[in-house]
Design an enzyme around this catalytic site. Structure first.
Site, short mmCIF file in Angstrom:
data_model
loop_
_atom_site.label_atom_id
_atom_site.label_comp_id
_atom_site.label_asym_id
_atom_site.label_seq_id
_atom_site.Cartn_x
_atom_site.Cartn_y
_atom_site.Cartn_z
N GLU A 167 0.94 1.52 -1.89
CA GLU A 167 1.16 2.36 -3.10
C GLU A 167 0.95 3.86 -2.91
O GLU A 167 0.08 4.46 -3.54
CB GLU A 167 0.27 1.84 -4.24
CG GLU A 167 0.60 0.42 -4.66
CD GLU A 167 -0.23 -0.09 -5.84
OE1 GLU A 167 -1.15 0.63 -6.27
OE2 GLU A 167 0.04 -1.20 -6.32
N GLU B 293 3.65 -9.98 -3.63
CA GLU B 293 2.67 -10.28 -4.70
C GLU B 293 3.39 -10.88 -5.90
O GLU B 293 3.16 -10.50 -7.05
CB GLU B 293 1.91 -9.01 -5.11
CG GLU B 293 1.22 -8.33 -3.96
CD GLU B 293 0.42 -7.08 -4.34
OE1 GLU B 293 0.13 -6.90 -5.54
OE2 GLU B 293 0.07 -6.31 -3.44
#
Ligand code: XIL
Length: 362
Positions: free
Chosen positions: A166, A274
């Site tokens: 991220e 995820e």
């Protein structure tokens, strides 16, 4: 009448003769239709790539049904949080390996692979690290030791790592809230060197960049691709890209596919890292998870696994679900208490989502 009896007798004898004790008998009726279909395969039995699950030590230890579900359906695990920096690096001179060691040993005993998540994430720098206010030289020296120690400890045991997680905000700019953005003039250069440190510590581990909304957010994806191009030009080792896939029943499938194809054009390994599919997309407190909603979710899962199967064979790496059962999902805390995003229900029964996932696999 006599003829029918004779035929039945012969058929029955043939079936018995052709079955050893441990084989399952498939009963055939007179019309040749299977009465008992062959038992369906599990996810890991059908998939030609790894099927991963995010897990926590405490669930594996305290709930035998959880443990059995992981071993039965999955071929890889990821620590949901216990291998993040804040959990391992408890002070400048102390590492806490308890949970990470447990998970790695559990995987070995049960013939599962381990995907490491995650070495560098702006959101998981320990408090002591942030308050130390290191300059860029001291910051990088500390981080280099950390990467070397963690990847080195699990060399050959953790087969792949999310080296960096991220970096980019929605739209593709560097994240403002990241400590790295504040400390480094050239954050991307720092991230590239982190990949190098990980490669040196375990040359065989596959190294990933991981982020969310990668296939949905064209701006973010462009920034990621630009970073990859720069890494390649500089010789920084990156093997793959992960898109978290925290999506929902309302996610636009066409946009998803277009983005996925664009992501695959990098030629790197692609990890759906995820995966969970929200059903209560409006965050309603009176939400009811109906059969129709479950069916929609199943179709979304099927679409995703079928889309993944379209990748060139050498770019397939793994699909990881962010949890195992609706009983334990981060979304009940981070999204809405009424959320049912995974493949097994809270009693560990297969949901329609499981069948959807399975039928999208080749
Ligand atoms: C989440 C975990 O699921 C939670 O249990 C934890 O408290 C916070 O982090 N993107 C990521 C994951 O890369 O590490 C996050 O996991 C979910 C979003």
């Amino acid at each position: 009448m006599i003829n029918k009896q004779i035929i039945w007798g012969v058929l029955f004898t043939l079936i018995l003769a052709s079955c050893s004790n441990d084989e399952k008998v498939v009963f055939i009726n007179v019309d040749d239709n299977p009465v008992n279909p062959v038992p369906t395969q599990t996810l890991k039995e059908k998939a030609k790539f790894k099927i991963g699950a995010a897990v926590k030590m405490k669930d594996l230890q305290s709930e035998v049904n959880f443990k059995n579900a992981v071993v039965k359906h999955y071929s890889q695990i990821t620590a949901e949080y216990e291998m993040k920096m804040a959990n391992i690096w408890t002070s400048s001179t102390v590492y806490n390996w308890t949970a990470a060691d447990y998970l790695v040993n559990f995987a070995k005993e049960n013939n599962l692979e381990v995907h490491g998540h995650t070495l560098i994430w702006y959101d998981s720098f320990p408090e002591w690290f942030k308050t130390a206010k290191y300059d860029s030289i001291a910051f990088e020296a500390k981080v280099k030791v950390y990467i070397t120690d963690v990847v080195g400890r699990y060399k050959g045991k953790v087969k792949s790592w999310d080296v960096v997680n991220e970096v980019f905000a929605d739209g593709g700019a560097l994240r403002e809230e990241s400590v790295i953005k504040t400390v480094f003039k050239d954050p991307i250069g720092f991230y590239g060197r982190c990949f190098q440190y990980a490669r040196t510590a375990d040359p065989d581990a596959k190294l990933f960049y991981n982020d969310y909304s990668v296939v949905m957010d064209a701006g973010k994806r462009a920034s990621i691709k630009k970073m990859v191009t720069r890494f390649k030009a500089k010789g920084y080792p990156i093997d793959g890209l992960g898109d978290q896939f925290h999506y929902g029943n309302d996610t636009n499938k066409q946009t998803m596919k277009t983005g996925f194809t664009d992501l695959a054009s990098t030629g790197l390994l692609i990890h759906i890292s995820e995966l969970d599919i929200k059903v209560n997309t409006a965050k309603s407190d009176s939400y009811v998870f109906s059969d129709a909603e479950a069916q929609k979710q199943s179709e979304t899962y099927q679409y995703i696994t079928a889309m993944y199967e379209e990748l060139p064979q050498n770019q397939k790496f793994a699909i990881t679900t962010w949890g195992v059962t609706d009983k334990y999902t981060w979304l009940t805390a981070f999204w809405n208490p009424k959320e049912y995003p995974l493949l097994l229900d809270s009693e560990y029964n297969k949901k329609p989502a499981y069948q959807g996932f399975l039928s999208g696999l080749k």
